[in-house]
Motif scaffolding. Structure first.
Motif, PDB file in Angstrom:
ATOM      1  N   VAL A 151      29.483  14.837 -30.828  1.00 33.40           N
ATOM      2  CA  VAL A 151      28.157  14.786 -29.969  1.00 33.40           C
ATOM      3  C   VAL A 151      27.961  13.304 -30.196  1.00 33.40           C
ATOM      4  O   VAL A 151      27.869  12.900 -31.383  1.00 33.40           O
ATOM      5  CB  VAL A 151      27.001  15.745 -30.437  1.00 33.40           C
ATOM      6  N   ALA A 152      27.686  12.486 -29.052  1.00 35.54           N
ATOM      7  CA  ALA A 152      27.059  11.300 -29.144  1.00 35.54           C
ATOM      8  C   ALA A 152      25.491  11.536 -28.689  1.00 35.54           C
ATOM      9  O   ALA A 152      24.910  12.020 -28.046  1.00 35.54           O
ATOM     10  CB  ALA A 152      27.681  10.463 -28.035  1.00 35.54           C
ATOM     11  N   PHE A 153      25.090  10.363 -29.510  1.00 28.70           N
ATOM     12  CA  PHE A 153      23.372  10.269 -29.261  1.00 28.70           C
ATOM     13  C   PHE A 153      22.895   8.621 -29.087  1.00 28.70           C
ATOM     14  O   PHE A 153      23.546   7.951 -29.964  1.00 28.70           O
ATOM     15  CB  PHE A 153      22.553  10.631 -30.425  1.00 28.70           C
ATOM     16  N   ARG A 154      22.526   8.504 -28.030  1.00 29.94           N
ATOM     17  CA  ARG A 154      21.987   7.034 -27.732  1.00 29.94           C
ATOM     18  C   ARG A 154      20.457   7.016 -27.680  1.00 29.94           C
ATOM     19  O   ARG A 154      19.766   7.914 -27.628  1.00 29.94           O
ATOM     20  CB  ARG A 154      22.291   6.813 -26.225  1.00 29.94           C
ATOM     21  N   PHE A 155      20.153   5.779 -28.415  1.00 37.01           N
ATOM     22  CA  PHE A 155      19.021   5.405 -28.913  1.00 37.01           C
ATOM     23  C   PHE A 155      18.344   4.332 -28.283  1.00 37.01           C
ATOM     24  O   PHE A 155      19.152   3.307 -28.359  1.00 37.01           O
ATOM     25  CB  PHE A 155      18.454   5.580 -30.257  1.00 37.01           C
ATOM     26  N   TRP A 184      24.783  13.440 -20.010  1.00 40.94           N
ATOM     27  CA  TRP A 184      23.860  13.033 -20.895  1.00 40.94           C
ATOM     28  C   TRP A 184      22.601  13.636 -20.728  1.00 40.94           C
ATOM     29  O   TRP A 184      22.201  13.835 -19.455  1.00 40.94           O
ATOM     30  CB  TRP A 184      23.586  11.511 -20.865  1.00 40.94           C
ATOM     31  N   THR A 185      21.907  14.243 -21.606  1.00 40.64           N
ATOM     32  CA  THR A 185      20.610  15.041 -21.328  1.00 40.64           C
ATOM     33  C   THR A 185      19.709  14.166 -22.341  1.00 40.64           C
ATOM     34  O   THR A 185      19.924  13.961 -23.756  1.00 40.64           O
ATOM     35  CB  THR A 185      20.859  16.303 -22.096  1.00 40.64           C
ATOM     36  N   GLU A 186      18.792  14.037 -21.846  1.00 38.40           N
ATOM     37  CA  GLU A 186      17.464  13.428 -22.566  1.00 38.40           C
ATOM     38  C   GLU A 186      16.796  14.368 -23.490  1.00 38.40           C
ATOM     39  O   GLU A 186      16.411  15.502 -22.901  1.00 38.40           O
ATOM     40  CB  GLU A 186      16.259  12.740 -21.707  1.00 38.40           C
ATOM     41  N   VAL A 187      16.891  14.330 -24.632  1.00 38.64           N
ATOM     42  CA  VAL A 187      16.321  15.189 -25.815  1.00 38.64           C
ATOM     43  C   VAL A 187      14.980  14.810 -26.327  1.00 38.64           C
ATOM     44  O   VAL A 187      14.318  15.585 -27.075  1.00 38.64           O
ATOM     45  CB  VAL A 187      17.321  15.264 -26.931  1.00 38.64           C
ATOM     46  N   ALA A 188      14.317  13.474 -26.121  1.00 41.76           N
ATOM     47  CA  ALA A 188      13.143  13.060 -26.519  1.00 41.76           C
ATOM     48  C   ALA A 188      13.001  11.704 -26.061  1.00 41.76           C
ATOM     49  O   ALA A 188      14.087  11.111 -25.487  1.00 41.76           O
ATOM     50  CB  ALA A 188      13.187  12.801 -28.215  1.00 41.76           C
ATOM     51  N   PRO A 189      11.960  10.990 -25.799  1.00 38.35           N
ATOM     52  CA  PRO A 189      11.818   9.627 -25.346  1.00 38.35           C
ATOM     53  C   PRO A 189      12.692   8.758 -25.786  1.00 38.35           C
ATOM     54  O   PRO A 189      12.697   8.578 -27.294  1.00 38.35           O
ATOM     55  CB  PRO A 189      10.135   9.462 -25.529  1.00 38.35           C
ATOM     56  N   GLY A 190      13.681   7.979 -25.428  1.00 35.28           N
ATOM     57  CA  GLY A 190      14.580   7.018 -25.674  1.00 35.28           C
ATOM     58  C   GLY A 190      15.719   7.577 -26.546  1.00 35.28           C
ATOM     59  O   GLY A 190      16.240   6.787 -27.115  1.00 35.28           O
ATOM     60  N   ASN A 191      15.893   8.779 -26.430  1.00 32.21           N
ATOM     61  CA  ASN A 191      17.063   9.393 -26.997  1.00 32.21           C
ATOM     62  C   ASN A 191      17.789  10.863 -25.978  1.00 32.21           C
ATOM     63  O   ASN A 191      17.156  11.531 -25.483  1.00 32.21           O
ATOM     64  CB  ASN A 191      16.526  10.223 -28.156  1.00 32.21           C
ATOM     65  N   ARG A 192      19.186  10.166 -25.863  1.00 28.46           N
ATOM     66  CA  ARG A 192      19.915  11.040 -25.256  1.00 28.46           C
ATOM     67  C   ARG A 192      21.116  11.657 -25.659  1.00 28.46           C
ATOM     68  O   ARG A 192      21.629  10.743 -26.761  1.00 28.46           O
ATOM     69  CB  ARG A 192      20.375  10.242 -23.797  1.00 28.46           C
ATOM     70  N   ARG A 193      21.497  12.600 -25.449  1.00 28.72           N
ATOM     71  CA  ARG A 193      22.672  13.503 -26.070  1.00 28.72           C
ATOM     72  C   ARG A 193      23.862  13.781 -25.247  1.00 28.72           C
ATOM     73  O   ARG A 193      23.522  14.137 -24.150  1.00 28.72           O
ATOM     74  CB  ARG A 193      22.278  14.595 -26.859  1.00 28.72           C
ATOM     75  N   ALA A 194      24.837  13.703 -25.705  1.00 29.87           N
ATOM     76  CA  ALA A 194      26.145  13.990 -24.951  1.00 29.87           C
ATOM     77  C   ALA A 194      27.106  14.781 -25.783  1.00 29.87           C
ATOM     78  O   ALA A 194      27.519  14.416 -26.825  1.00 29.87           O
ATOM     79  CB  ALA A 194      27.030  12.919 -24.079  1.00 29.87           C
ATOM     80  N   VAL A 195      27.203  15.982 -25.331  1.00 31.83           N
ATOM     81  CA  VAL A 195      28.281  16.684 -26.101  1.00 31.83           C
ATOM     82  C   VAL A 195      29.842  16.457 -25.759  1.00 31.83           C
ATOM     83  O   VAL A 195      29.953  16.474 -24.458  1.00 31.83           O
ATOM     84  CB  VAL A 195      28.157  18.245 -25.872  1.00 31.83           C
ATOM     85  N   LEU A 196      30.661  15.958 -26.450  1.00 36.13           N
ATOM     86  CA  LEU A 196      31.911  14.994 -26.122  1.00 36.13           C
ATOM     87  C   LEU A 196      32.940  16.216 -26.190  1.00 36.13           C
ATOM     88  O   LEU A 196      33.833  16.284 -25.212  1.00 36.13           O
ATOM     89  CB  LEU A 196      31.916  13.902 -27.135  1.00 36.13           C
ATOM     90  N   SER A 197      33.020  17.077 -27.214  1.00 35.78           N
ATOM     91  CA  SER A 197      34.174  18.119 -27.380  1.00 35.78           C
ATOM     92  C   SER A 197      33.651  19.196 -28.397  1.00 35.78           C
ATOM     93  O   SER A 197      32.885  18.964 -29.245  1.00 35.78           O
ATOM     94  CB  SER A 197      35.451  17.279 -28.331  1.00 35.78           C
TER      95      SER A 197
END
Length: 109
Positions: A34-38, A13-26
């Motif tokens: 790609v998954a984005f957690r907020f 998981w990589t933080e891309v903005a405050p409160g927003n993380r990204r993970a490349v899945l495949s």
């Protein structure tokens, strides 16, 4: 593990903005998942890119703006963005978006 699979321990998981993380899945050159957690209130800032994007709201609720039109989407909803359209999201609660891009977004690697 073969290039065809991604297991939970493989995800970064990589933080891309405050409160927003990204993970490349495949990914392959022609497609990417790609998954984005907020966190609540986090913003996916308005932007555009030359890729087609299809997004699934896996968890939470979002105000999604595509080409100037905002729609509230809850878990189980989805949306599609044509290349070069301005789009963005605001998380109304903790949430998870699962995005596909075609072709792959090399800027995420």
């Amino acid at each position: 593990m073969a290039d065809h699979y991604t297991l939970p321990d493989d995800i970064t998981w990589t933080e891309v903005a405050p409160g927003n993380r990204r993970a490349v899945l495949s990914h392959r050159p022609e497609a990417m998942l790609v998954a984005f957690r907020f966190e609540p209130g986090a913003i996916g800032a308005p932007h555009s890119h030359p890729h087609t994007q299809v997004s699934y709201v896996a968890e939470g609720a979002f105000d999604v703006t595509v080409d100037g039109v905002t729609t509230r989407l809850d878990a189980g909803s989805s949306f599609i963005v044509a290349p070069n359209l301005v789009h963005g999201v605001v998380a109304l609660e903790k949430g998870l978006l699962i995005d596909t891009f075609t072709p792959r977004r090399d800027d995420f690697l």
